[in-house]
Scaffold this motif. Structure first.
Motif, PDB file in Angstrom:
ATOM      1  N   PRO A  74      13.536  -6.478  27.027  1.00  0.00           N
ATOM      2  CA  PRO A  74      13.946  -6.872  25.677  1.00  0.00           C
ATOM      3  C   PRO A  74      14.516  -5.684  24.893  1.00  0.00           C
ATOM      4  O   PRO A  74      13.825  -4.676  24.693  1.00  0.00           O
ATOM      5  N   GLU A  75      15.757  -5.825  24.462  1.00  0.00           N
ATOM      6  CA  GLU A  75      16.401  -4.752  23.708  1.00  0.00           C
ATOM      7  C   GLU A  75      15.977  -4.779  22.238  1.00  0.00           C
ATOM      8  O   GLU A  75      15.948  -3.740  21.580  1.00  0.00           O
ATOM      9  N   THR A  76      15.687  -5.984  21.736  1.00  0.00           N
ATOM     10  CA  THR A  76      15.250  -6.101  20.344  1.00  0.00           C
ATOM     11  C   THR A  76      14.016  -6.992  20.260  1.00  0.00           C
ATOM     12  O   THR A  76      13.805  -7.874  21.101  1.00  0.00           O
ATOM     13  N   ALA A  77      13.240  -6.758  19.249  1.00  0.00           N
ATOM     14  CA  ALA A  77      12.081  -7.607  18.947  1.00  0.00           C
ATOM     15  C   ALA A  77      11.887  -7.594  17.436  1.00  0.00           C
ATOM     16  O   ALA A  77      12.000  -6.548  16.791  1.00  0.00           O
ATOM     17  N   THR A  78      11.610  -8.758  16.899  1.00  0.00           N
ATOM     18  CA  THR A  78      11.469  -8.892  15.449  1.00  0.00           C
ATOM     19  C   THR A  78      10.135  -9.531  15.126  1.00  0.00           C
ATOM     20  O   THR A  78       9.790 -10.587  15.675  1.00  0.00           O
ATOM     21  N   LEU A  79       9.395  -8.891  14.240  1.00  0.00           N
ATOM     22  CA  LEU A  79       8.149  -9.498  13.766  1.00  0.00           C
ATOM     23  C   LEU A  79       8.227  -9.653  12.252  1.00  0.00           C
ATOM     24  O   LEU A  79       8.906  -8.885  11.560  1.00  0.00           O
ATOM     25  N   GLU A  80       7.560 -10.669  11.751  1.00  0.00           N
ATOM     26  CA  GLU A  80       7.453 -10.896  10.319  1.00  0.00           C
ATOM     27  C   GLU A  80       5.976 -10.912   9.947  1.00  0.00           C
ATOM     28  O   GLU A  80       5.159 -11.522  10.635  1.00  0.00           O
ATOM     29  N   PHE A  81       5.661 -10.236   8.864  1.00  0.00           N
ATOM     30  CA  PHE A  81       4.277 -10.201   8.411  1.00  0.00           C
ATOM     31  C   PHE A  81       4.229 -10.339   6.901  1.00  0.00           C
ATOM     32  O   PHE A  81       5.225 -10.110   6.200  1.00  0.00           O
ATOM     33  N   GLU A  82       3.066 -10.727   6.419  1.00  0.00           N
ATOM     34  CA  GLU A  82       2.853 -10.825   4.983  1.00  0.00           C
ATOM     35  C   GLU A  82       1.559 -10.114   4.629  1.00  0.00           C
ATOM     36  O   GLU A  82       0.636 -10.012   5.442  1.00  0.00           O
ATOM     37  N   ILE A  83       1.508  -9.642   3.399  1.00  0.00           N
ATOM     38  CA  ILE A  83       0.278  -9.105   2.824  1.00  0.00           C
ATOM     39  C   ILE A  83      -0.027  -9.925   1.581  1.00  0.00           C
ATOM     40  O   ILE A  83       0.799  -9.997   0.660  1.00  0.00           O
ATOM     41  N   ARG A  84      -1.190 -10.552   1.569  1.00  0.00           N
ATOM     42  CA  ARG A  84      -1.667 -11.241   0.364  1.00  0.00           C
ATOM     43  C   ARG A  84      -2.702 -10.309  -0.258  1.00  0.00           C
ATOM     44  O   ARG A  84      -3.776 -10.098   0.312  1.00  0.00           O
ATOM     45  N   HIS A  85      -2.353  -9.792  -1.407  1.00  0.00           N
ATOM     46  CA  HIS A  85      -3.123  -8.665  -1.927  1.00  0.00           C
ATOM     47  C   HIS A  85      -3.779  -8.948  -3.267  1.00  0.00           C
ATOM     48  O   HIS A  85      -3.256  -9.688  -4.112  1.00  0.00           O
ATOM     49  N   LEU A  86      -4.922  -8.312  -3.446  1.00  0.00           N
ATOM     50  CA  LEU A  86      -5.616  -8.360  -4.718  1.00  0.00           C
ATOM     51  C   LEU A  86      -4.856  -7.544  -5.750  1.00  0.00           C
ATOM     52  O   LEU A  86      -4.084  -6.637  -5.407  1.00  0.00           O
ATOM     53  N   ALA A  87      -5.115  -7.838  -7.026  1.00  0.00           N
ATOM     54  CA  ALA A  87      -4.491  -7.069  -8.103  1.00  0.00           C
ATOM     55  C   ALA A  87      -4.911  -5.602  -8.024  1.00  0.00           C
ATOM     56  O   ALA A  87      -4.142  -4.701  -8.388  1.00  0.00           O
TER      57      ALA A  87
END
Length: 393
Positions: free
Chosen positions: A248-261
């Motif tokens: 694999p020449e490319t790989a894409t990941l998506e992530f989120e952070i749900r954060h406290l104030a």
């Protein structure tokens, strides 16, 4: 004007946030309100295809209470519904249909409340915000909010009617979503040791994010009242590779952070950026073309309001205590960032949302109608709430 009838019409609009155009649902709301003399300000999305609404009745200018709802819904693709999701179907005291709980039920009740209030002599205004693309990460209200003060004026309080079972909610987490693309080197899998597998790089970062999450859970800021009382890092997508015998020449990941104030979100993101750069830098020892690119594609703030006169007011109108907090996001964070006190409270249950056979009960809608009727009566005499003079720094 009955809430159930309005809801039936709202459900019939397939206002899925991924649709090319769902402006018709906003125009329907305007068609109910404008003929009653209610000031309506249609806010077109920058790219077209959707529109929001700010509306107000009563004394012009700042003050009063604003009701907030979003008109978009999530897709139904791949879900096994017993009824047509875009036809409101009543059975055993329940109304089934996409968006009944999240959150066209409250939108219908709010439209009815605005119509009823237009025939009353109000001491303070009642206002309405109907947004678009909330399900894409509060995109619509983020684009609309700059027009709030110059159209209907900043309210003293905003009630976001997400489905809480009419329990008062005083806060929710913020969210940041990012996409990280790793680039390695293409080649035949037989020569893999001499190449950089982009999927391996992405997996190295996933492992590092899991370790970071463990550290946050153990030693990071905590806030009681949430289902998960700390910030969370979630990888929701990982793509790469085309065939088993190709590196694999490319790989894409998506992530989120749900954060406290309380979380130092920019500091946390800086640590993740540094980890990704370190992984790509080490890979360049094998192949100089190894690289990483990071893109942030969504962000909205959370909010947290201490119990006080606003919660006491809603409780006196029939909303439920004790006040709590929710882990999911709402338009409330964006509105609160303008210096406006926000509470979340509405009919239905979030556990029914985004699923097949979503529903709201007639009893829940009736309870919401009664709450909004008492709110309107309160606006006839005035409210013990002071509008902030400026947004927080």
């Amino acid at each position: 004007m009955e809430t159930g009838k309005i809801l039936e019409r709202l459900i019939a609009f397939p206002s899925v946030f991924t649709s090319e155009d769902y402006t018709a649902i906003t125009d329907y709301a305007i068609s109910l309100l404008a003929p009653l003399g209610i000031a309506c300000h249609r806010i077109e999305a920058p790219g077209g295809g959707r529109a929001g609404l700010f509306a107000a009745t009563g004394p012009a200018g700042p003050g009063g209470i604003m009701l907030s709802a979003h008109l978009d819904v999530v897709p139904v693709t791949g879900q096994s519904w017993q009824t047509d999701p875009f036809v409101a179907t009543e059975r055993d005291g329940r109304i089934f249909g996409r968006g009944t709980s999240d959150m066209k039920g409250f939108a219908a009740a709010a439209i009815r409340a605005m119509a009823n209030a237009s025939r009353r002599r109000l001491a303070q205004p009642i206002k309405l915000a109907l947004s678009y693309d909330e399900e894409a990460g509060c995109v619509g209200i983020s684009q609309m909010v700059s027009s709030l003060e110059k159209t209907i004026g900043l309210p003293d309080l905003c009630v976001v009617g997400e489905p809480t079972g009419m329990q008062i909610v005083t806060g929710h987490k913020g969210k940041v979503s990012r996409r990280i693309e790793f680039r390695g080197s293409a080649g035949h899998s037989a020569g893999a040791p001499g190449h950089v597998n982009a999927l391996h790089l992405a997996c190295d970062l996933v492992s590092a994010l899991r370790v970071m999450q463990e550290g946050i859970a153990a030693k990071g800021p905590r806030a009681e009242g949430y289902g998960v009382p700390y910030s969370t890092i979630h990888v929701g997508s990982l793509k790469g590779g085309g065939a088993l015998n190709m590196i694999p020449e490319t790989a894409t990941l998506e992530f989120e952070i749900r954060h406290l104030a309380e979380e130092d979100i920019d500091g946390l993101l800086h640590r993740i950026d540094a980890l990704a750069a370190q992984i790509a830098g080490k890979a360049r020892d094998t192949r100089p073309e190894a690289a990483v690119q990071i893109t942030e594609f969504n962000r909205y703030p959370g909010f947290d309001i201490a119990p006080g006169p606003e919660t006491e007011l809603l409780a006196a109108l029939g909303a439920h205590l004790p006040a709590g907090k929710v882990d999911y996001g709402t338009d409330g964070g964006v509105i609160a960032a303008q210096g406006i006190p926000v509470l979340v409270c509405g009919p239905g249950d979030i556990s029914r949302a985004h699923r097949a056979d979503e529903y709201v009960t007639n009893a829940e809608l009736s309870e919401c109608d009664a709450f909004l009727e008492r709110l309107t009566e309160k606006l006839e005499t005035g409210l013990p709430v002071t509008r902030p003079t400026s947004p927080p720094a």
